[in-house]
Design an enzyme around this catalytic site. Structure first.
Site, PDB file in Angstrom:
ATOM      1  N   LYS A  17      -0.199   2.040  -2.064  1.00 53.42           N
ATOM      2  CA  LYS A  17      -0.696   1.192  -0.960  1.00 53.42           C
ATOM      3  C   LYS A  17      -1.794   1.906  -0.192  1.00 53.42           C
ATOM      4  CE  LYS A  17       1.536   3.605   2.549  1.00 53.42           C
ATOM      5  NZ  LYS A  17       0.854   4.530   3.452  1.00 53.42           N
ATOM      6  N   ASP A 152       8.698   3.393   4.562  1.00 48.86           N
ATOM      7  CA  ASP A 152       7.768   2.552   3.781  1.00 48.86           C
ATOM      8  C   ASP A 152       8.452   1.823   2.625  1.00 48.86           C
ATOM      9  OD1 ASP A 152       5.520   3.162   5.245  1.00 48.86           O
ATOM     10  OD2 ASP A 152       4.880   4.802   3.933  1.00 48.86           O
TER      11      ASP A 152
HETATM   12  O1  C5P Z   1      10.798   7.425   7.007  1.00 50.44           O
HETATM   13  P1  C5P Z   1      10.261   8.623   6.306  1.00 50.44           P
HETATM   14  O2  C5P Z   1      11.351   9.501   5.766  1.00 50.44           O
HETATM   15  O3  C5P Z   1       9.235   8.300   5.267  1.00 50.44           O
HETATM   16  O4  C5P Z   1       9.516   9.455   7.401  1.00 50.44           O
HETATM   17  C1  C5P Z   1       9.134  10.797   7.190  1.00 50.44           C
HETATM   18  C2  C5P Z   1       8.814  11.433   8.524  1.00 50.44           C
HETATM   19  O5  C5P Z   1       7.616  10.858   9.052  1.00 50.44           O
HETATM   20  C3  C5P Z   1       9.861  11.219   9.591  1.00 50.44           C
HETATM   21  O6  C5P Z   1      10.845  12.206   9.531  1.00 50.44           O
HETATM   22  C4  C5P Z   1       9.032  11.338  10.859  1.00 50.44           C
HETATM   23  O7  C5P Z   1       8.776  12.683  11.160  1.00 50.44           O
HETATM   24  C5  C5P Z   1       7.724  10.704  10.456  1.00 50.44           C
HETATM   25  N1  C5P Z   1       7.629   9.271  10.789  1.00 50.44           N
HETATM   26  C6  C5P Z   1       7.537   8.901  12.118  1.00 50.44           C
HETATM   27  N2  C5P Z   1       7.443   7.562  12.445  1.00 50.44           N
HETATM   28  C7  C5P Z   1       7.408   6.627  11.489  1.00 50.44           C
HETATM   29  C8  C5P Z   1       7.491   6.994  10.130  1.00 50.44           C
HETATM   30  C9  C5P Z   1       7.611   8.314   9.821  1.00 50.44           C
HETATM   31  O8  C5P Z   1       7.553   9.731  13.028  1.00 50.44           O
HETATM   32  N3  C5P Z   1       7.285   5.342  11.820  1.00 50.44           N
END
Ligand code: C5P
Length: 305
Positions: A17, A152
């Site tokens: 994406k 995501d």
């Molecule tokens: O959700 P995911 O594991 O992909 O997110 C990885 C990291 O990215 C989270 O631990 C956080 O530090 C950051 N993140 C965030 N806010 C979001 C998505 C991700 O702070 N909306």
């Protein structure tokens, strides 16, 4: 995401994406950030093959993952840290499924690029297992499992372009024309998403508000092929934070800026940079110019549906 049956199991095309717009609205108590982002799938795919297997006696070997890659496979974890394994373990637990599975993942989407490769692979694994285990769960029922794996993952599970809110897991599908050509460059060093968000926080910028008019203008510009408003509507709040972490962000932005792309920017938290083109021949010409600069791996593709 395209799911099809094969002789031995299930195969899924898992797209990457681009974030055409990414606003960070504020920090949440759970450490995540409230976002509003317009994501579009692109025709750059990983492929996932899943074959069910009887549950092995040794439960640690229940899901076997083999990764095939010609690129940066070293940065893709093959063990329990891989989102594919986490997705399968979580779904199996939720659904009370006893089976194991053998998975082959053919990687083409670079890792740590902001292209969502790992999240798309996880969504592909959920779709394949949902079919292979005969669960027939709806996307709505699978979505909370997807959100548990990563912010995501629900976007990829839904498929198509969407505005994603919350921490990224609240999906509003949007109809957009596909086929917009783009050039993507992934520099040699990937970017860590938590590091970029942490840098954004350290800069202590005041919480920003959602500008729904800007997003509406961007959607209208894409739909009508209005390149000028498309150019002014592309936006990524994370780009300046990412640029403070890696000099490659500026280097790529400068190189893209010397070519007459419709618009260009970082995707997600980076490290990949993309530019939108008027037609495919232009995309191939610009890609050749960027390749000669040795900035990283160069991809030419189009937006998908
Ligand atoms: O959700 P995911 O594991 O992909 O997110 C990885 C990291 O990215 C989270 O631990 C956080 O530090 C950051 N993140 C965030 N806010 C979001 C998505 C991700 O702070 N909306």
């Amino acid at each position: 995401m395209v799911l099809r049956r094969t002789e031995s199991g299930w195969a899924v095309l898992a797209p990457a994406k681009l974030n055409l717009s990414l606003e960070v609205l504020g920090r949440r108590d759970d450490g995540y950030h409230e976002v509003e982002t317009l994501n579009v799938p692109i025709r750059l795919y990983d492929e996932l093959f899943l074959q069910t297997a009887a549950a092995p006696a040794d439960s640690s070997r229940r899901f076997e993952l083999r990764i095939e890659s010609s690129g940066n496979a070293d940065s893709v974890p093959s063990g329990e840290d891989n989102l594919v394994i986490r997705a399968l373990e979580t779904l199996a637990r939720r659904a009370g499924c006893p089976q194991g599975a053998a998975i082959t993942l053919r990687k083409r989407i670079p890792a740590m690029a902001g292209l969502g490769g790992g999240s798309s692979d996880a969504a592909a694994a959920l779709s394949a297992a949902n079919a292979a285990w005969g669960l027939s769960w709806s996307v709505d029922r699978l979505s909370p499992v997807a959100a548990e794996i990563g912010s995501d993952v629900p976007f990829f599970l839904h498929g198509g372009a969407a505005i994603c809110r919350g921490r990224g897991e609240r999906i509003e599908p949007v109809a957009l024309p596909a086929g917009l050509p783009c050039v993507i460059v992934q520099p040699p060093t990937g970017m860590s998403t938590p590091d970029v968000y942490a840098r954004l926080d350290a800069n202590a910028s005041p919480d920003s508000g959602s500008d729904s008019r800007r997003l509406a203008r961007l959607l209208a510009a894409i739909r009508s092929g209005d390149w000028r408003n498309l150019a002014s509507g592309l936006y990524n709040r994370l780009q300046s934070a990412a640029a403070e972490i890696s000099p490659e962000v500026h280097r790529l932005a400068a190189a893209f800026g010397r070519l007459p792309f419709i618009a260009h920017q970082l995707t997600g938290s980076g490290a990949a940079h993309f530019g939108l083109c008027r037609h495919l021949r232009q995309a191939n010409d610009f890609a050749a110019t960027l390749s000669a600069l040795n900035l990283g791996r160069v991809f030419v593709t189009t937006t998908g549906s």
